[in-house]
Design an enzyme around this catalytic site. Structure first.
Site, short mmCIF file in Angstrom:
data_model
loop_
_atom_site.label_atom_id
_atom_site.label_comp_id
_atom_site.label_asym_id
_atom_site.label_seq_id
_atom_site.Cartn_x
_atom_site.Cartn_y
_atom_site.Cartn_z
N HIS A 1 1.69 3.36 -3.66
CA HIS A 1 1.12 4.02 -2.50
C HIS A 1 1.37 5.51 -2.68
CE1 HIS A 1 0.11 5.11 1.56
NE2 HIS A 1 -0.39 3.92 1.73
N ARG B 1 -3.78 11.14 6.27
CA ARG B 1 -4.73 11.91 5.46
C ARG B 1 -6.12 11.79 6.05
NH1 ARG B 1 -4.19 9.22 0.32
NH2 ARG B 1 -2.82 7.74 1.38
#
Lengths: 176, 294, 556
Positions: free
Chosen positions: C326, C346
């Site tokens: 990740h 994000r």
């Protein structure tokens, strides 16, 4: 800055140049770098966990820890993987705490406080001392959600208790 | 007008038929009963042991919630909750030593010194709304209904928290008359309903209930009105036990005062949760045509 | 702990470029996405593509397969027991179905096996429910909204995410069984987030063409685990749970069928023999092997045990050459190390920024590309931010979110992470987060087919321990789905198998002896034993003093 051995992915600090604090693990004194969590401080001290360690991320409830601080009459509860050590801290882990648990069939019971009373009569002896809220390591308003159950407001009870990580385990006829 | 409101556990569960019509009726009179956002059990029964401070924590916490709301008055509809809250309040106001102990124990809460005024909904109707205004709002006068007001214990005892002097009691009478009905005062009006004895000692309980019913009937009552879920349980739900035991007793419907008020204000049976009542309540209201006239 | 002074100085650099970056974001002038060619190039920095990070396995059914050293080390190791010392005639437990692993896959398998009338034992290394399931936050995919979605679209998404290498049969099963799983969980009382009218709320996940991510606030896995664990406890007359007792070997019979397992009580260091008509392997993943030294989001017990012992018994492995990293794991504060910071940050506009305050990659590249870009920035370019524990990371500029979407957005949308950092004295709506890629998911695992069956008769596989359904890369929301779909299927298959089985044969550990012989023949001389059971975080200064000459067992 300290040197760190990262050969196993987890940061592991060595003693050089670290500011140390004293903690008492079940009464025995260890010097550990400040800013470590209780979990990493105990590993630093040489403990290897079998019980009392789970996700290491604050969601599984395996590492409930009771601690006190010097000159403070309070008893504190926190998760070892989330709580930072303090100088003079006395601690003991509670990797298992026996809990009463009812067996139920969700399809067969209604959403009625009476049903809860049958399963957990002790809840209705609550005197609102709020000790339950104070010991919750997840800062859940336990007293408030128990109150909501008694008032028949199961939606509110669900919302208030949603972050529960079930750090106590049942002792019914279940384990082998 | 908005006012802080404490319903209590029973009014949220088995006695919804007291809570819902009460909230609706007050709304019709222009008052919003604002339920405290966080409340717990009132403690149910005020502990009489002098050193039993633990049982005061629950009611005092509820009073602290009122202060947290920025309010200084709390309306309570359930007589038992009223009694427990009002007595705890009085103790916090008057006993500095116990107040200190309790405040210290509840260190996570703000200190409480009895700043809140605990008011029963009946007093609130009289003092803050007024019989005149209520009378103007009546849409379905309960004309011809003979109602026996049953106070029980907790509205009148002890004297320090009594909503009015027992010997000069007029609150129920004034309300009944305001709604257009007829008052049947009766000697057992302030007797104890047998309270929790009904569970531990049912024979004594049923005898007590029978005497109250007999008294009301002998004075010509067609219905009993009360403000306490425990009185309602004993006189209403357990009435069939009394009827079975005593042939001469007749069925006597029991109501909460909030139900009668809601009906009289024309809010209809929908807000009254009559399904939670017992003993021919709907039959009586239908026969008097109070359900259809709104 | 709050950021120390040296990091606070570096944060000022981030703050200097922030308003300009926010302005660009508002004008949609983003750092351009990489072309396919550029993506391919940058993936050289992805740990999966580091040839020196892996080697060939020299023994066992998948001999010649190149996978990470750490995994090979586990496979090229001896059993924890000497098979000659185990008396297999002394059976301690007998059951219809033995489930190895007490996470989401194992527990759902136990429930379905019990529903078929089987007596079940769950043997688990830690507590029941101590598993990666508990830690899954995001959600669970299922095409439940028939008016705009279908398992067909879900299938295409899963295949696309896995670079079209997935085993089609498994994917077919995964997506067609998915809606039933949601219904089943709902009936058991699982509180998914819903609209007031009771409709399930769903979100997009990376790589999905429809909103089919069901969730329970931001603790979906924990809510699912609580629900099914509670149900298992309700059926305690048929489902027994043996905690702190991992399986360390499978037991076969003379016909080469699976017939049980050897359990190890980690606290008393005793071994116990379970004879079972069918066995389900549901031991989860392997993040705690810390492949290539990466930190991990995984649970303490994620040490590949099931892969090791099933491999010894002859079950092949696949897709283990790919591991999911990740891109945004916490690298500071050290207490939260490895913890996952959801993609949603994000998606909400937070840039990834290097030590000079410069954005070096678009923040919405696929996970593997994003991870590779971060690693390149730190390792090759030397633009990473050094942490007080001697690691590197880059900034995830979360304060941008409040500027873009209004003050309070971070606290409202990310309550869990906001509180986590607040405990350490960091306000992530004002200060950026230090992140680095973290080991997240074992894409591959044991080979199995769509009924959960393996090449070893009597052994079934469920969940992360198996490989194939996710191909080379798993999409968000398909791991919770995987464990429940294949957990349920394995439970039913195992119970059916147990019913049809009459003769258990003679129990044996001959396959362990044969494996040891294989190690010798491959000239592997080692004193390694496996499965690992628990990672070793003992520090050098402690190890130096641990002078007991002969170590036996976990502690002594």
């Amino acid at each position: 800055m300290s040197t760190t051995d990262t050969t196993k992915g987890e940061s592991k600090e060595t003693t050089s140049g670290k500011e140390l604090v004293s903690i008492f693990v079940m009464g025995k004194k260890y010097e550990v770098p400040k800013n470590l969590t209780i979990m990493k401080a105990m590993e630093y001290a040489g403990y290897k966990y079998i019980r009392g360690c789970g996700c290491r991320g604050g969601i599984c409830g395996a590492c409930g820890t009771v601690y006190r601080k010097p000159g403070d009459y309070h008893i504190y509860v926190g998760l070892a993987c989330q709580t930072v050590v303090e100088d003079g801290m006395y601690l003991t882990q509670l990797p298992f705490f026996p809990a009463n648990r009812a067996t139920y069939n969700l399809e067969a019971i209604g959403s009625d406080p009476e049903e809860v009373y049958k399963k957990y009569p002790e809840l209705f002896r609550c005197v609102a001392c709020n000790a339950c809220t104070k010991v919750c390591p997840m800062d859940i308003s336990v007293m408030d959600y128990i109150s909501a159950i008694k008032q028949g407001d199961f939606e509110k009870a669900t919302e208030l208790s949603f972050d529960c990580i079930q750090c106590i385990f049942p002792f019914e006829n279940y384990g082998g | 007008m908005k006012i802080s409101y404490y319903p209590g556990c029973t009014l949220k569960t088995k006695a919804k038929n007291m809570d819902c019509p009460g909230v609706a009726a007050l709304n019709a009179l222009g008052v919003e009963l604002v339920e405290l956002p966080r409340w717990n059990c009132c403690g149910a029964v005020f502990s009489l042991a002098d050193d039993d401070l633990l049982h005061l924590l629950a009611p005092v916490r509820d009073l602290i919630r009122v202060v947290e709301q920025g309010d200084n008055k709390l309306v309570v509809a359930c007589s038992m909750c009223y009694n427990t809250l009002a007595r705890a309040n009085l103790l916090m106001r008057e006993n500095s030593e116990k107040r200190h102990t309790i405040n210290t124990f509840m260190e996570e809460e703000r200190d409480y010194n009895g700043e809140v005024e605990v008011v029963h909904l009946l007093s609130f109707l009289r003092d803050e709304i007024g019989w005149e205004k209520i009378k103007e709002s009546i849409k379905v006068p309960l004309r011809g209904l003979k109602i026996a007001p049953y106070y029980g214990c907790t509205l009148l005892r002890p004297q320090s928290v009594a909503i009015e002097p027992p010997e000069k009691r007029t609150l129920f009478k004034d309300l009944i008359e305001t709604m257009g009905a007829t008052v049947v005062d009766f000697p057992a009006s302030t007797d104890c309903c047998s309270s929790y004895q009904i569970l531990s000692n049912p024979d004594i309980g049923i005898e007590t209930v029978s005497k109250i019913l007999e008294s009301a009937e002998s004075w010509g009552a067609e219905a009993i009105v009360t403000s306490c879920p425990l009185c309602e349980y004993n006189l209403g739900k357990r009435q069939e036990d009394a009827l079975r035991k005593h042939d001469k007793l007749k069925e006597l419907p029991t109501f909460y005062f909030t139900q009668l008020l809601a009906l009289a204000l024309g809010l209809g049976a929908e807000v009254c949760n009559f399904e939670l009542n017992h003993n021919g309540v709907v039959r009586l209201m239908e026969s008097k045509k109070f359900l259809t006239a709104a | 702990m709050p950021y120390p002074q040296e990091l606070k100085e570096l944060i000022k650099v981030v703050e200097k470029t922030r308003s300009e970056r926010v302005a660009r974001k508002k004008k949609n002038e983003e750092v351009p996405f990489l072309s396919l060619e550029e993506r391919k190039k940058i993936l050289d920095y992805h740990p999966d593509f580091r040839e020196e990070g892996r080697r060939e396995i020299k023994v066992g059914p998948s001999k010649g397969y190149r996978i990470a050293h750490e995994m090979v080390d586990m496979l090229e190791a001896k059993s924890r027991v000497n098979p000659d010392l185990v008396d297999l005639s002394q059976v301690d437990y007998e059951t219809d179905v033995l489930v190895i692993g007490g996470g989401g896959a194992g527990t759902s398998a136990a429930l379905l096996a019990q529903e078929q009338g089987a007596k079940v034992i769950i043997a688990t290394k830690l507590r029941h429910g101590d598993a990666n399931t508990m830690m899954a936050e995001g959600g669970i995919q299922a095409a439940t909204k028939g008016w705009k979605d279908s398992p067909y679209y879900h299938y295409l998404d899963v295949m696309g995410g896995g670079h079209f290498k997935n085993i089609p049969d498994l994917v077919d099963t995964l997506v067609t069984e998915a809606p039933d799983v949601i219904l089943w969980l709902g009936k058991l009382g699982c509180n998914f987030s819903k609209f007031p009218d009771g409709t399930l709320k769903t979100l997009h996940g990376g790589g999905t063409c429809r909103k089919r991510m069901h969730y329970a606030a931001d603790i979906t896995g924990a809510e699912i685990m609580r629900t099914i664990r509670d149900e298992a406890r309700n059926r305690s007359q048929d489902i027994k749970v043996i905690e702190f007792s991992p399986a360390v070997e499978l037991i076969l019979n003379e016909n080469g069928e699976c017939a049980g397992a050897l359990l190890y009580n980690m606290e008393t260091e005793e071994y116990f023999i379970v004879k079972a008509k069918a066995v389900i392997m549901a031991t989860g993943g392997s993040g705690r092997l810390h492949i290539q030294n990466f930190m991990t989001t995984n649970h303490y017990g994620a040490t590949a045990d099931g892969i090791v012992i099933a491999y010894r018994a002859g079950v092949g492995i696949c897709f283990l050459h790919t591991v999911q990293y990740h891109p945004t794991g916490v690298v500071f504060p050290e207490q939260a190390e490895g913890i996952l910071i959801t993609e949603k940050f994000r998606g909400s506009g937070a840039n990834l920024v290097n030590i000079d305050g410069q954005q070096f990659v678009n923040e919405r590249e696929p996970r593997d590309v994003e991870s590779a870009a971060v690693i390149k920035e730190c390792v090759e370019k030397g633009k990473g931010i050094p942490t007080p524990t001697g690691k590197f990371g880059v900034w995830l500029d979360s304060p941008m979110i409040d500027i873009l979407s209004g003050e309070g957005t971070v606290e409202r949308e990310f309550p869990g992470k906001f509180i986590l950092y607040k405990r350490f004295g960091i306000d992530i709506s004002k200060e950026p987060m230090l992140i680095y890629p973290t080991l997240h998911y074992q894409n591959g695992g044991l080979e199995y087919k769509s009924k959960g069956e393996t090449t070893l008769p009597g052994l079934f596989v469920a969940g992360e321990v198996g490989g194939g359904v996710h191909g080379q890369n798993r999409l968000m929301g398909n791991s919770l789905l995987d464990i429940l779909v294949f957990g349920r299927i394995a439970g039913k298959s195992a119970a059916d198998y147990a019913k049809s089985r009459s003769d258990m044969g003679i129990l044996t550990l001959d396959h362990v002896r044969a494996y040891h012989k294989g190690l010798e023949e491959a000239d592997i001389e080692t004193d390694r034993v496996s499965p690992m059971l628990l990672p070793d975080y003992t520090l050098p200064h402690v190890k130096e003093r641990q002078l007991t000459s002969c170590y036996v067992g976990t502690l002594r």
